[in-house]
Design an enzyme around this catalytic site. Structure first.
Site, PDB file in Angstrom:
ATOM      1  N   GLY A   1       7.577   5.733   7.728  1.00  0.00           N
ATOM      2  CA  GLY A   1       6.698   6.898   7.788  1.00  0.00           C
ATOM      3  C   GLY A   1       6.792   7.580   9.131  1.00  0.00           C
ATOM      4  O   GLY A   1       7.849   7.569   9.773  1.00  0.00           O
ATOM      5  N   SER A   2       5.661   8.141   9.573  1.00  0.00           N
ATOM      6  CA  SER A   2       5.660   8.936  10.801  1.00  0.00           C
ATOM      7  C   SER A   2       5.686   8.046  12.044  1.00  0.00           C
ATOM      8  O   SER A   2       5.292   6.881  12.007  1.00  0.00           O
ATOM      9  CB  SER A   2       4.417   9.820  10.838  1.00  0.00           C
ATOM     10  OG  SER A   2       3.270   9.015  10.962  1.00  0.00           O
TER      11      SER A   2
ATOM     12  N   GLN B   1       3.796   8.303  14.706  1.00  0.00           N
ATOM     13  CA  GLN B   1       2.459   7.972  15.201  1.00  0.00           C
ATOM     14  C   GLN B   1       1.881   6.760  14.455  1.00  0.00           C
ATOM     15  O   GLN B   1       1.422   5.794  15.075  1.00  0.00           O
ATOM     16  CB  GLN B   1       1.571   9.195  14.975  1.00  0.00           C
ATOM     17  CG  GLN B   1       0.396   9.264  15.880  1.00  0.00           C
ATOM     18  CD  GLN B   1      -0.557  10.370  15.424  1.00  0.00           C
ATOM     19  OE1 GLN B   1      -0.301  11.108  14.474  1.00  0.00           O
ATOM     20  NE2 GLN B   1      -1.674  10.462  16.112  1.00  0.00           N
TER      21      GLN B   1
ATOM     22  N   GLU C   1      10.304  16.483  14.497  1.00  0.00           N
ATOM     23  CA  GLU C   1      10.636  16.359  13.080  1.00  0.00           C
ATOM     24  C   GLU C   1       9.786  17.334  12.277  1.00  0.00           C
ATOM     25  O   GLU C   1       8.562  17.323  12.367  1.00  0.00           O
ATOM     26  CB  GLU C   1      10.366  14.919  12.615  1.00  0.00           C
ATOM     27  CG  GLU C   1      10.767  14.698  11.183  1.00  0.00           C
ATOM     28  CD  GLU C   1      10.647  13.235  10.746  1.00  0.00           C
ATOM     29  OE1 GLU C   1       9.571  12.650  10.929  1.00  0.00           O
ATOM     30  OE2 GLU C   1      11.634  12.693  10.214  1.00  0.00           O
TER      31      GLU C   1
ATOM     32  N   GLN D   1       1.476  19.376   4.264  1.00  0.00           N
ATOM     33  CA  GLN D   1       2.880  19.320   4.690  1.00  0.00           C
ATOM     34  C   GLN D   1       3.457  20.732   4.755  1.00  0.00           C
ATOM     35  O   GLN D   1       4.197  21.066   5.685  1.00  0.00           O
ATOM     36  CB  GLN D   1       3.691  18.444   3.719  1.00  0.00           C
ATOM     37  CG  GLN D   1       5.103  18.132   4.181  1.00  0.00           C
ATOM     38  CD  GLN D   1       5.171  17.348   5.496  1.00  0.00           C
ATOM     39  OE1 GLN D   1       4.339  16.482   5.743  1.00  0.00           O
ATOM     40  NE2 GLN D   1       6.125  17.688   6.346  1.00  0.00           N
TER      41      GLN D   1
ATOM     42  N   GLU E   1      10.454   1.981  10.326  1.00  0.00           N
ATOM     43  CA  GLU E   1      11.461   3.042  10.191  1.00  0.00           C
ATOM     44  C   GLU E   1      10.720   4.366  10.244  1.00  0.00           C
ATOM     45  O   GLU E   1       9.848   4.624   9.419  1.00  0.00           O
ATOM     46  CB  GLU E   1      12.244   2.904   8.877  1.00  0.00           C
ATOM     47  CG  GLU E   1      13.263   1.773   8.890  1.00  0.00           C
ATOM     48  CD  GLU E   1      14.261   1.854  10.050  1.00  0.00           C
ATOM     49  OE1 GLU E   1      14.566   2.969  10.522  1.00  0.00           O
ATOM     50  OE2 GLU E   1      14.718   0.784  10.501  1.00  0.00           O
TER      51      GLU E   1
ATOM     52  N   LYS F   1       0.872  -1.172   0.000  1.00  0.00           N
ATOM     53  CA  LYS F   1       0.000   0.000   0.000  1.00  0.00           C
ATOM     54  C   LYS F   1       0.915   1.231   0.000  1.00  0.00           C
ATOM     55  O   LYS F   1       1.537   1.575   1.005  1.00  0.00           O
ATOM     56  CB  LYS F   1      -0.889   0.011   1.259  1.00  0.00           C
ATOM     57  CG  LYS F   1      -1.818   1.199   1.314  1.00  0.00           C
ATOM     58  CD  LYS F   1      -1.366   2.099   2.422  1.00  0.00           C
ATOM     59  CE  LYS F   1      -1.916   3.457   2.519  1.00  0.00           C
ATOM     60  NZ  LYS F   1      -1.924   4.342   1.406  1.00  0.00           N
TER      61      LYS F   1
ATOM     62  N   GLY G   1       3.558   4.606  12.651  1.00  0.00           N
ATOM     63  CA  GLY G   1       4.434   3.454  12.865  1.00  0.00           C
ATOM     64  C   GLY G   1       4.086   2.729  14.163  1.00  0.00           C
ATOM     65  O   GLY G   1       3.983   1.491  14.187  1.00  0.00           O
TER      66      GLY G   1
HETATM   67  P1  NDP Z   1       2.211   8.532   7.618  1.00  0.00           P
HETATM   68  O1  NDP Z   1       3.084   7.819   8.573  1.00  0.00           O
HETATM   69  O2  NDP Z   1       0.827   8.784   8.049  1.00  0.00           O
HETATM   70  O3  NDP Z   1       2.164   7.747   6.225  1.00  0.00           O
HETATM   71  C1  NDP Z   1       3.037   6.701   5.853  1.00  0.00           C
HETATM   72  C2  NDP Z   1       2.233   5.564   5.258  1.00  0.00           C
HETATM   73  O4  NDP Z   1       1.359   5.007   6.253  1.00  0.00           O
HETATM   74  C3  NDP Z   1       1.329   5.986   4.106  1.00  0.00           C
HETATM   75  O5  NDP Z   1       1.246   4.959   3.154  1.00  0.00           O
HETATM   76  C4  NDP Z   1      -0.008   6.176   4.811  1.00  0.00           C
HETATM   77  O6  NDP Z   1      -1.115   6.135   3.955  1.00  0.00           O
HETATM   78  C5  NDP Z   1       0.019   5.009   5.775  1.00  0.00           C
HETATM   79  N1  NDP Z   1      -0.901   5.130   6.896  1.00  0.00           N
HETATM   80  C6  NDP Z   1      -1.447   6.251   7.428  1.00  0.00           C
HETATM   81  N2  NDP Z   1      -2.264   5.940   8.468  1.00  0.00           N
HETATM   82  C7  NDP Z   1      -2.238   4.594   8.599  1.00  0.00           C
HETATM   83  C8  NDP Z   1      -2.867   3.666   9.488  1.00  0.00           C
HETATM   84  N3  NDP Z   1      -3.691   4.076  10.453  1.00  0.00           N
HETATM   85  N4  NDP Z   1      -2.601   2.347   9.341  1.00  0.00           N
HETATM   86  C9  NDP Z   1      -1.757   1.917   8.379  1.00  0.00           C
HETATM   87  N5  NDP Z   1      -1.151   2.748   7.493  1.00  0.00           N
HETATM   88  C10 NDP Z   1      -1.371   4.065   7.608  1.00  0.00           C
HETATM   89  O7  NDP Z   1       2.943   9.894   7.224  1.00  0.00           O
HETATM   90  P2  NDP Z   1       2.346  11.198   6.503  1.00  0.00           P
HETATM   91  O8  NDP Z   1       2.417  10.989   5.041  1.00  0.00           O
HETATM   92  O9  NDP Z   1       1.018  11.551   7.063  1.00  0.00           O
HETATM   93  O10 NDP Z   1       3.431  12.292   6.945  1.00  0.00           O
HETATM   94  C11 NDP Z   1       3.359  12.869   8.231  1.00  0.00           C
HETATM   95  C12 NDP Z   1       4.736  13.089   8.815  1.00  0.00           C
HETATM   96  O11 NDP Z   1       5.413  11.835   8.905  1.00  0.00           O
HETATM   97  C13 NDP Z   1       5.681  13.948   8.006  1.00  0.00           C
HETATM   98  O12 NDP Z   1       5.490  15.304   8.264  1.00  0.00           O
HETATM   99  C14 NDP Z   1       7.031  13.467   8.477  1.00  0.00           C
HETATM  100  O13 NDP Z   1       7.368  14.125   9.671  1.00  0.00           O
HETATM  101  C15 NDP Z   1       6.796  12.002   8.766  1.00  0.00           C
HETATM  102  N6  NDP Z   1       7.263  11.145   7.656  1.00  0.00           N
HETATM  103  C16 NDP Z   1       8.409  10.459   7.833  1.00  0.00           C
HETATM  104  C17 NDP Z   1       8.908   9.695   6.799  1.00  0.00           C
HETATM  105  C18 NDP Z   1      10.187   8.954   6.949  1.00  0.00           C
HETATM  106  O14 NDP Z   1      10.821   8.634   5.934  1.00  0.00           O
HETATM  107  N7  NDP Z   1      10.602   8.605   8.152  1.00  0.00           N
HETATM  108  C19 NDP Z   1       8.240   9.604   5.500  1.00  0.00           C
HETATM  109  C20 NDP Z   1       7.003  10.320   5.439  1.00  0.00           C
HETATM  110  C21 NDP Z   1       6.564  11.065   6.486  1.00  0.00           C
HETATM  111  P3  NDP Z   1      -1.718   7.499   3.318  1.00  0.00           P
HETATM  112  O15 NDP Z   1      -0.647   8.079   2.486  1.00  0.00           O
HETATM  113  O16 NDP Z   1      -2.869   7.033   2.539  1.00  0.00           O
HETATM  114  O17 NDP Z   1      -2.081   8.374   4.475  1.00  0.00           O
END
Ligand code: NDP
Length: 486
Positions: free
Chosen positions: A232-233, A235, A389, A335, A254, A179, A237
């Site tokens: 990803g984020s 929260q 972050e 963002q 991560e 996904k 994660g």
């Molecule tokens: P998220 O962690 O929300 O998104 C990462 C992935 O998780 C996306 O595919 C997202 O889907 C999915 N996701 C969101 N909610 C859920 C859930 N409840 N259960 C399972 N999967 C889920 O990050 P955001 O894109 O909202 O970015 C927010 C912040 O996260 C940024 O400002 C940054 O600080 C941080 N971030 C860190 C990254 C890193 O490389 N460490 C990468 C991206 C963001 P969908 O896109 O559909 O919401």
């Protein structure tokens, strides 16, 4: 085999491109120009995810039974297809996510290299022979795949991150349901098209797009998903980790960083400035390894600051598809709002704004999510901009007297992903390598920019403490079997 058209991207389930059973779609917009619709993606349902997982489950036995060499040959094929489509994939990446075209091409080339690296893994050793105390016994370890792996990826590296999770998952014998992030799902779909063109057996790789809270959450909670890998984020994660843990599935997370650079009093200042700018502001600061805290010893502080500001003020910001633009937009309006919120917070908490700080709204930039490269000074480590972050082009300068003080501040964060030191002094280098609490330790090099054949991951809140990439990837994507033969 059905193929997606230019504009509309379907789900990929059991070897076929399919619309979501919801019949609902979502437009993905160009963050450099909101009038440009990059693609239309599926808003999938729990039923779509269930179908993808069922197909991955049905495919897993026969995929596992192939030799590593046979699985590797599929990955070589995917690599060649992606390489042939590099320009087109990179252009979609820039249009969808905003990073400049040279950065997008570099990321796509990296995706090709990762595929080839893991294709080769199919022929490398997977276990150890261990001497048994029984002289009539043979003991050794081998590896077995987890089964179905759920892959949940972010938007900041929509080619490289899916590939660095999918390629090891597949080579070690797992099947995959991915996904991708909604903000970059069209680019991810193009990557999956390359897998589809390579004609992997049906069900070995499946992609479902849609909201994280529906599609991503279902992957994390589904009883037939044996492992979940996420970037990803924090929260999200933590939620995914808890969901997987609750049903006994393996997980790998991560997450964020608050990566420091220490500029010691004997540093090569030109190198430190160049690496701070590249590490902190390229990709608009949207890297988990991006530099965000710049801790500088007082004796060279003014000289460093002057060089830094001169070069930052000369940076060009604009549409990443156009030549000459060094930095693109934030990935989305929300963002951008987050970045502006942190800039406001920095000012309110008493940091001094040295340059930038504003959204760009002139004719060239008004239709995109552009923010100026921003530098604060007089930052103390307890301020929000030194702890949370930001994921934007914002640097926080922190002045310190001694190297020991710099080390203390560098570690004073909940995160532990990457850190860099600039020094010519071997004692300082070794102290840094020994005492810094991060997974990626960089000496006279920027915090971002790690290589694909080396382990990647963080300490503290940055990670679930496993490592991705290189040989380390086998640890997550397989289980060890210890075999004893009498
Ligand atoms: P998220 O962690 O929300 O998104 C990462 C992935 O998780 C996306 O595919 C997202 O889907 C999915 N996701 C969101 N909610 C859920 C859930 N409840 N259960 C399972 N999967 C889920 O990050 P955001 O894109 O909202 O970015 C927010 C912040 O996260 C940024 O400002 C940054 O600080 C941080 N971030 C860190 C990254 C890193 O490389 N460490 C990468 C991206 C963001 P969908 O896109 O559909 O919401």
């Amino acid at each position: 085999m059905l193929k997606t058209d230019e504009q509309s991207y379907l789900n990929f389930i059991n070897g076929r491109w399919k619309s979501s059973e919801s019949g609902e779609t979502k437009e993905v917009l160009n963050p450099a120009d909101r009038n440009d619709v990059v693609g239309i993606i599926q808003r999938s349902t729990i039923d779509d995810v269930n179908e993808a997982i069922t197909s991955a489950k049905a495919a897993k036995e026969s995929w596992r039974k192939l030799s590593g060499n046979e699985r590797g040959n599929y990955l070589y094929k995917v690599a060649n297809i992606l390489e042939n489509r590099l320009d087109e994939v990179a252009e979609t990446l820039t249009r969808e996510m905003g990073k400049t075209l040279p950065e997008a091409k570099g990321e796509t080339a990296r995706g090709v290299a990762i595929l080839r690296y893991y294709a080769g893994e199919g022929l490398r050793e997977v276990g150890d022979v261990i001497p048994s105390t029984d002289s009539n016994g043979i003991m050794y370890t081998t590896r077995t795949p987890l089964g179905v792996v759920g892959v949940i990826t972010p938007w900041n590296f929509p080619v490289a991150i899916p590939i660095w999770k999918i390629a090891p998952a597949l080579i070690y014998g797992n099947t995959v349901v991915i996904k991708p992030a909604t903000e970059a799902a069209a680019t991810a779909a193009k990557v999956i098209e390359c897998f589809a063109e390579a004609e992997l057996p049906n069900g070995v790789i499946n992609m479902v797009t849609g909201s994280g809270s529906i599609v991503g959450n279902r992957i994390a909670e589904h009883p037939d998903v044996n492992g979940v890998t996420f970037t990803g984020s924090d929260q999200t994660g933590k939620h995914i980790g808890q969901t997987a843990l609750a049903r006994g599935a393996k997980y790998q997370l991560e997450m964020g960083g608050k990566n420091p650079v220490i500029v010691a009093d004997d540093a090569d200042l030109d190198l430190a400035v160049q690496a701070t700018i590249s590490g902190g502001l390229s990709s608009t600061g949207q890297k988990c390894t991006a530099t965000s805290r710049v801790i500088v010893q007082s004796s060279i502080y003014d000289a460093f600051k002057e060089k830094l500001l001169t070069q930052i003020q000369a940076l060009t910001v604009g549409n990443g598809l156009e030549d000459g633009n060094w930095m693109g937009p934030s990935v989305s309006e929300s963002q951008l709002e987050t970045v502006l919120h942190y800039i406001k917070k920095g000012k309110e908490e008493g940091a001094t704004l040295l340059t930038g700080g504003n959204r760009l709204t002139d004719a060239e930039h008004k239709d995109g999510n552009f923010v100026e490269p921003t530098v604060f000074e007089d930052v103390t480590n307890d301020m929000t901009i030194a702890q949370e972050e930001i994921f934007g082009p914002v640097l926080a300068l922190i002045k310190v007297e001694t190297f020991e003080e710099a080390m203390k501040l560098a570690n004073d964060t909940e995160y532990g992903l990457s850190a860099a030191v600039f020094t010519e002094n071997i004692r300082k280098m070794l102290t840094f390598i020994d005492d810094i609490e991060v997974g990626l330790v960089r000496v006279n090099a920027e915090t971002a920019g790690v290589e694909l054949q080396a382990p990647f991951g963080g300490m503290k809140s940055s990670s679930s403490h496993s490592r991705e990439q290189g040989k380390a990837a086998i640890e997550f994507f397989t289980s060890i079997k210890t075999v004893f033969i009498k």
